[in-house]
Write a protein that holds these residues in place. Structure first.
Motif, PDB file in Angstrom:
ATOM      1  N   TRP A 177       0.851  -1.109   0.036  1.00 31.55           N
ATOM      2  CA  TRP A 177      -0.088   0.073  -0.111  1.00 31.55           C
ATOM      3  C   TRP A 177       0.721   1.224   0.102  1.00 31.55           C
ATOM      4  O   TRP A 177       2.095   1.238   0.335  1.00 31.55           O
ATOM      5  N   GLN A 178       0.295   2.257  -0.405  1.00 35.70           N
ATOM      6  CA  GLN A 178       0.823   3.645  -0.315  1.00 35.70           C
ATOM      7  C   GLN A 178       0.167   4.223   0.908  1.00 35.70           C
ATOM      8  O   GLN A 178      -0.835   4.575   0.914  1.00 35.70           O
ATOM      9  N   VAL A 179       0.972   4.543   2.093  1.00 41.80           N
ATOM     10  CA  VAL A 179       0.536   5.409   3.239  1.00 41.80           C
ATOM     11  C   VAL A 179       1.320   6.632   3.260  1.00 41.80           C
ATOM     12  O   VAL A 179       2.592   6.550   3.564  1.00 41.80           O
ATOM     13  N   GLY A 180       0.945   7.995   2.970  1.00 42.76           N
ATOM     14  CA  GLY A 180       1.572   9.119   3.135  1.00 42.76           C
ATOM     15  C   GLY A 180       2.876   9.142   2.399  1.00 42.76           C
ATOM     16  O   GLY A 180       4.027   9.659   2.731  1.00 42.76           O
ATOM     17  N   GLY A 181       2.799   8.641   1.163  1.00 40.79           N
ATOM     18  CA  GLY A 181       4.110   8.319   0.266  1.00 40.79           C
ATOM     19  C   GLY A 181       4.766   7.584   0.649  1.00 40.79           C
ATOM     20  O   GLY A 181       6.081   7.133  -0.005  1.00 40.79           O
ATOM     21  N   GLU A 182       4.686   6.649   1.482  1.00 35.02           N
ATOM     22  CA  GLU A 182       5.552   5.516   1.827  1.00 35.02           C
ATOM     23  C   GLU A 182       5.032   4.254   1.544  1.00 35.02           C
ATOM     24  O   GLU A 182       3.971   3.971   1.506  1.00 35.02           O
ATOM     25  N   VAL A 183       5.867   3.188   0.960  1.00 38.37           N
ATOM     26  CA  VAL A 183       5.270   2.009   0.772  1.00 38.37           C
ATOM     27  C   VAL A 183       5.276   1.210   1.954  1.00 38.37           C
ATOM     28  O   VAL A 183       6.114   0.806   2.728  1.00 38.37           O
ATOM     29  N   VAL A 184       4.098   0.574   2.290  1.00 38.51           N
ATOM     30  CA  VAL A 184       3.928  -0.432   3.487  1.00 38.51           C
ATOM     31  C   VAL A 184       3.720  -1.801   2.848  1.00 38.51           C
ATOM     32  O   VAL A 184       2.889  -2.078   1.781  1.00 38.51           O
TER      33      VAL A 184
END
Length: 188
Positions: free
Chosen positions: A96-103
């Motif tokens: 997922w993308q969360v706040g521009g970071e990949v999770v």
């Protein structure tokens, strides 16, 4: 990611080491855990593998995040690092993308009854030696005996001396978790 995950527990699974087991029934499609740890460049991941080998660590927990980064959960990571590989997995990795970071998360692909080990296919690959391989301990009916793909004909054609073979086996045992699946789920 701030999610409520299903109840799981860590269990000593003998030759596999520690593993995650469902402490309640888990429905297909449920996010089971987030794979957390230090996000570092692949080059640093390779250095750490050498360091961990020198320290005598038997298990390392490094997962590919992208072509340039890995997640090292060996010393700083969550419970998802203990999810073992299986040739017949009941989960998969998703991004997922969360706040521009990949999770990276682990998602159930089928119903997982309480007391069942939570597993996914590591899709193992060696980043240093293409012929490195790790023995699979999953015990499933369709177990291939090895993590990742391996072409025995290609391996036989490779001209590796005994030192290179020992190094490949050492790295294969130390690399831990392999490539993350390519599925990208941004909807959740």
């Amino acid at each position: 990611m701030h999610m409520q995950f299903p109840c799981t527990k860590l269990v000593d699974l003998g030759p596999k080491g520690w593993g995650m087991v469902a402490a309640e029934d888990i429905k297909a499609g449920t996010t089971v855990a987030e794979y957390t740890g230090e996000v570092i460049p692949v080059s640093e991941g390779k250095k750490r593998l050498a360091q961990y080998a020198a320290e005598g660590l038997k298990h390392t927990y490094i997962m590919d995040l992208s072509k340039s980064e890995v997640i090292d959960a060996t010393k700083k990571g969550g419970m998802a690092r203990f999810i073992n590989h299986s040739c017949e997995p009941n989960c998969k990795t998703v991004k997922w993308q969360v706040g521009g970071e990949v999770v990276v998360a682990i998602k159930a692909t089928q119903h997982i009854p309480e007391g069942t080990e939570v597993t996914y296919d590591y899709r193992y690959q060696s980043h240093d030696l293409p012929h490195a391989r790790t023995r699979c301990c999953c015990g499933s009916a369709s177990c291939t005996g090895w993590l990742g793909t391996f072409d025995p004909h290609e391996h036989l054609q490779a001209e590796l001396d005994e030192d290179e073979i020992r190094e490949a086996e050492r790295l294969a045992m130390g690399w831990g978790l392999g490539a993350v699946g390519s599925e990208q789920d941004i909807s959740e």
